[in-house]
Enzyme design. Sequence first.
Site, short mmCIF file in Angstrom:
data_model
loop_
_atom_site.label_atom_id
_atom_site.label_comp_id
_atom_site.label_asym_id
_atom_site.label_seq_id
_atom_site.Cartn_x
_atom_site.Cartn_y
_atom_site.Cartn_z
N ARG A 1 0.98 -1.03 0.12
CA ARG A 1 0.09 -0.09 -0.02
C ARG A 1 1.00 1.31 -0.08
NH1 ARG A 1 -4.14 -0.05 4.81
NH2 ARG A 1 -5.09 -1.68 3.39
N ARG B 1 -2.56 6.28 10.00
CA ARG B 1 -2.82 5.88 8.47
C ARG B 1 -2.70 7.16 7.47
NH1 ARG B 1 -4.61 0.61 7.82
NH2 ARG B 1 -3.46 -0.48 9.70
N LYS C 1 -4.34 0.85 14.30
CA LYS C 1 -4.73 1.78 13.46
C LYS C 1 -5.16 3.16 13.93
CE LYS C 1 -6.85 -1.03 10.86
NZ LYS C 1 -7.85 -1.71 9.90
N LYS D 1 -6.93 6.85 12.18
CA LYS D 1 -7.33 7.56 10.90
C LYS D 1 -7.54 8.97 11.11
CE LYS D 1 -8.35 3.05 9.17
NZ LYS D 1 -9.12 2.33 8.52
N CYS E 1 -15.11 -3.19 -1.36
CA CYS E 1 -13.65 -3.56 -0.81
C CYS E 1 -13.24 -4.76 -1.76
CB CYS E 1 -13.77 -3.91 0.50
SG CYS E 1 -14.33 -5.35 0.90
N CYS F 1 -8.11 -10.74 0.05
CA CYS F 1 -8.11 -10.51 1.71
C CYS F 1 -8.14 -11.53 2.53
CB CYS F 1 -9.31 -9.53 1.96
SG CYS F 1 -9.36 -8.97 3.39
N CYS G 1 -16.63 -8.72 4.48
CA CYS G 1 -16.86 -8.99 6.05
C CYS G 1 -17.22 -7.83 6.74
CB CYS G 1 -15.31 -9.64 6.45
SG CYS G 1 -14.30 -8.25 6.83
N CYS H 1 -14.40 -1.98 5.26
CA CYS H 1 -13.40 -1.10 4.76
C CYS H 1 -14.09 -0.19 3.44
CB CYS H 1 -12.26 -2.02 4.09
SG CYS H 1 -11.50 -3.07 5.35
FE1 SRM Z 1 -9.55 -2.25 5.77
C1 SRM Z 1 -8.06 -4.79 7.09
C2 SRM Z 1 -8.48 -3.21 2.83
C3 SRM Z 1 -10.04 0.85 4.41
C4 SRM Z 1 -11.52 -1.22 8.50
N1 SRM Z 1 -8.38 -3.74 5.13
C5 SRM Z 1 -8.04 -4.65 6.04
C6 SRM Z 1 -7.07 -5.52 5.48
C7 SRM Z 1 -5.57 -5.13 5.31
C8 SRM Z 1 -7.31 -6.96 5.53
C9 SRM Z 1 -5.99 -7.71 6.71
O1 SRM Z 1 -6.10 -6.91 7.77
O2 SRM Z 1 -5.58 -8.56 6.58
C10 SRM Z 1 -7.73 -5.30 3.75
C11 SRM Z 1 -6.56 -5.90 2.78
C12 SRM Z 1 -7.43 -6.27 1.47
C13 SRM Z 1 -6.73 -6.34 0.31
O3 SRM Z 1 -6.77 -7.47 -0.28
O4 SRM Z 1 -6.37 -5.40 -0.35
C14 SRM Z 1 -8.28 -3.92 3.77
N2 SRM Z 1 -9.14 -1.26 3.84
C15 SRM Z 1 -8.82 -1.78 2.76
C16 SRM Z 1 -9.03 -1.27 1.41
C17 SRM Z 1 -7.90 -1.37 0.48
C18 SRM Z 1 -10.40 -1.37 1.17
C19 SRM Z 1 -10.79 -0.68 -0.12
O5 SRM Z 1 -11.97 -0.82 -0.65
O6 SRM Z 1 -10.15 0.41 -0.75
C20 SRM Z 1 -8.80 0.42 2.24
C21 SRM Z 1 -7.45 0.74 2.56
C22 SRM Z 1 -7.15 2.11 3.07
C23 SRM Z 1 -6.11 2.70 3.02
O7 SRM Z 1 -5.70 3.24 2.08
O8 SRM Z 1 -5.57 2.99 3.99
C24 SRM Z 1 -9.45 -0.15 3.52
N3 SRM Z 1 -10.43 -0.24 6.41
C25 SRM Z 1 -10.81 0.64 5.51
C26 SRM Z 1 -11.58 1.58 6.26
C27 SRM Z 1 -12.46 2.72 5.52
C28 SRM Z 1 -11.47 4.03 6.09
O9 SRM Z 1 -10.62 3.88 6.82
O10 SRM Z 1 -12.15 5.13 5.64
C29 SRM Z 1 -12.08 0.87 7.37
C30 SRM Z 1 -13.29 1.49 8.22
C31 SRM Z 1 -12.94 2.38 9.19
C32 SRM Z 1 -12.21 1.94 10.45
O11 SRM Z 1 -11.02 1.66 10.46
O12 SRM Z 1 -12.85 1.75 11.51
C33 SRM Z 1 -11.36 -0.40 7.41
N4 SRM Z 1 -9.69 -2.74 7.61
C34 SRM Z 1 -10.43 -2.37 8.37
C35 SRM Z 1 -10.67 -3.27 9.58
C36 SRM Z 1 -11.44 -3.15 10.86
C37 SRM Z 1 -10.71 -2.43 11.93
C38 SRM Z 1 -11.54 -2.34 13.29
O13 SRM Z 1 -11.48 -1.28 14.09
O14 SRM Z 1 -11.87 -3.48 13.57
C39 SRM Z 1 -9.69 -4.45 9.41
C40 SRM Z 1 -9.33 -5.34 10.04
C41 SRM Z 1 -8.32 -5.28 11.12
O15 SRM Z 1 -7.57 -4.15 11.18
O16 SRM Z 1 -7.66 -6.10 11.73
C42 SRM Z 1 -9.13 -3.95 8.18
FE1 SF4 Z 2 -11.42 -7.55 3.85
FE2 SF4 Z 2 -13.30 -7.39 5.09
FE3 SF4 Z 2 -11.84 -5.11 4.64
FE4 SF4 Z 2 -13.27 -6.29 2.54
S1 SF4 Z 2 -14.16 -5.58 4.44
S2 SF4 Z 2 -11.16 -5.59 2.52
S3 SF4 Z 2 -13.41 -8.45 3.35
S4 SF4 Z 2 -11.17 -7.04 5.98
#
Ligand code: SRM
Ligand code: SF4
Length: 586
Positions: free
Chosen positions: A81, A150, A217, A219, A438, A444, A483, A487
């Site tokens: 990333r 982030r 993380k 944000k 996502c 993922c 899930c 994201c």
């Molecule tokens: Fe996310 C984890 C993709 C924005 C909440 N996210 C992941 C991971 C890294 C999976 C992992 O931990 O193994 C995913 C990688 C998938 C892949 O194959 O690329 C992933 N998240 C993404 C992206 C690429 C989704 C997208 O459609 O673009 C976004 C990358 C953002 C960036 O450039 O930094 C992305 N993730 C978000 C957002 C939206 C936002 O930040 O505005 C959220 C919700 C806001 C938040 O943080 O609460 C988000 N991602 C999560 C979570 C749940 C965090 C939590 O508090 O429980 C996880 C799981 C974790 O961290 O364990 C996660």
């Molecule tokens: Fe992966 Fe869940 Fe985030 Fe989708 S919402 S990228 S399935 S961690």
Amino acid sequence: MVAEEHTHADKPEESKAEKAKRESRFLRGTIVEALAGPESHVNEDDAQVLKAHGGYQQYDRDARRTGGAGKAERHYFFMVRIKIPAGVLTAEQYLALDAVADELTGGSLRITSRQDFQLHVVPKRHLKATIARINHVLLTTLGACGDVVRNVMACPAPLADEPHRRIRALAMEISRELLPRSRAYRGIWLEEWSPESAASSDSDEEPFYGATYLPRKFKVGITLPDDNSVDIYAEDVGLVALPENGRVRGVNILVGGGMGLTHNKADTFARLATPLGYADIAHAVEVVRIVAAIFRDYGNRADRRHARLKYLIHERGMDWFREEFQRRASFELRPFVEIGPLPYHDYAGAHSQGDGRWFYGLVIENGRIRDFPQRRIKTGIRALIQELRPGIILTPAQDLLLTGLDDAAIPRVEAILDEHGIPRPTQLSAARRYGLACPALPTCGLAIADAERIMPVILDQFEQELQRLGLTDEPITIRMTGCPNGCSRPYTADIAFVGRSPDRYNIYVGGRLAGDRLVDLYAEKVPQERLLATLQPLLAAWRDQRLPGEGFGDYYRRTYGPGVATDIFTGAMDPVLKPESAGPAE
Ligand code: SRM
Ligand code: SF4
């Protein structure tokens, strides 16, 4: 103001991830050795540490399904990333990333929901070259993932006025200020490595983060009162810059937003950020630093599921948080300035920048830039950028703006889109423009169900239905995740589909583009092929009973009540969405 603290107050036993960070010697771990080894993957601790370097270890989830069981048979690769504050990059940087994607990775570039780029399917043997080449064009992957601040988001509109410029500059300043300082990054990826050079220093190089960085993380998003495309209420800390006579004077501060929840775990929830107060613009960086420091010192380091600022605020309350903030601040926090719902823009198509130039918003479905049989998106965008050399801004809706264009460029943009079979934004329905999904399967590791791969089909079905109902042009946001981690920020959308089991989804409804309202759970475990059918009666009722201009989520709320968490400003109710928070059944 008190000096920086690293108290880690109330410290019970630390989680495995905390231990891995502590023992990593400021993000070194044994990454150098692991990169040199013959295996296709790294061990669990290094995988944890690697995140702060912008790398995620993943494996092909499809291959696992069809192949034999067991770790040894997994086909490993990495996601890299790139952290792009406010989503701003140059044509040269884009073209360099485009080439890296072809030469060293699975071939696609993916715009994320936080204005970043991701490269997928990077084999371990190409990790170092990939990260080095990204740095050679003055971009970085440092702190793109991991337990740090982030990517800092900002309203993407490239308008030439002072407020827009100011918030873009602020995003970059906050990002710089809170980047990890460890020399491990340079040692591992950018210098001729040897175990000695990469492991060179064990001294405390992290004056802000300390040896274990943040509990998880963190944000940050910044916007102006005329646009909520950054989804300000989903941020750990959201700043709404308030202009007066054409200049930004101060910021409204919101804290404790977050989307992630876990099915069946009632102690997890999505939460909207709530008002903390108002500060002079000169203190904006300090504001973010203090909020992050409170999280660093008091966030849960024993249970990662609860290691987000939203849980800390929910448990201790806003009064405690405000007091703790004030204790650390060099200035007096002032009352939050009342603001109405923030409008939303996707910036699709051609718009004036206000300086005699234009920008053109391309809608990239799910942010995925690659060539499809009919739509040669990657080749087409490369051709556009090679010919026009525009500035580029990635949006939080996974789209891409070409900026600084002159009058003659607009017809060229549209001609090049046509040549490559890429639909012009004006040819797309509102549902397609505003839809987000996502990545989910197959990359993922946390995905339970598909999202990005099936979203186009789901949108085809909804487009047809909306057309039948005469609602094609009504702004509606449909978001999908594989899930419940959230994201693509599903829990503020008009309609959201959240993976519940393979091929089954929970349906949520009742949010809106302004992002200031959480959804209700509308139906559980709906098979993918029944998603539209389940919502058809509600869509028809919206068409028949809505007030003039009333959006889907607004209609739902007016008809079925305010739901769990609609009023974030009165503080009467903590704005959380629990996994079981159900609205009225069909
Ligand atoms: Fe996310 C984890 C993709 C924005 C909440 N996210 C992941 C991971 C890294 C999976 C992992 O931990 O193994 C995913 C990688 C998938 C892949 O194959 O690329 C992933 N998240 C993404 C992206 C690429 C989704 C997208 O459609 O673009 C976004 C990358 C953002 C960036 O450039 O930094 C992305 N993730 C978000 C957002 C939206 C936002 O930040 O505005 C959220 C919700 C806001 C938040 O943080 O609460 C988000 N991602 C999560 C979570 C749940 C965090 C939590 O508090 O429980 C996880 C799981 C974790 O961290 O364990 C996660
Ligand atoms: Fe992966 Fe869940 Fe985030 Fe989708 S919402 S990228 S399935 S961690």
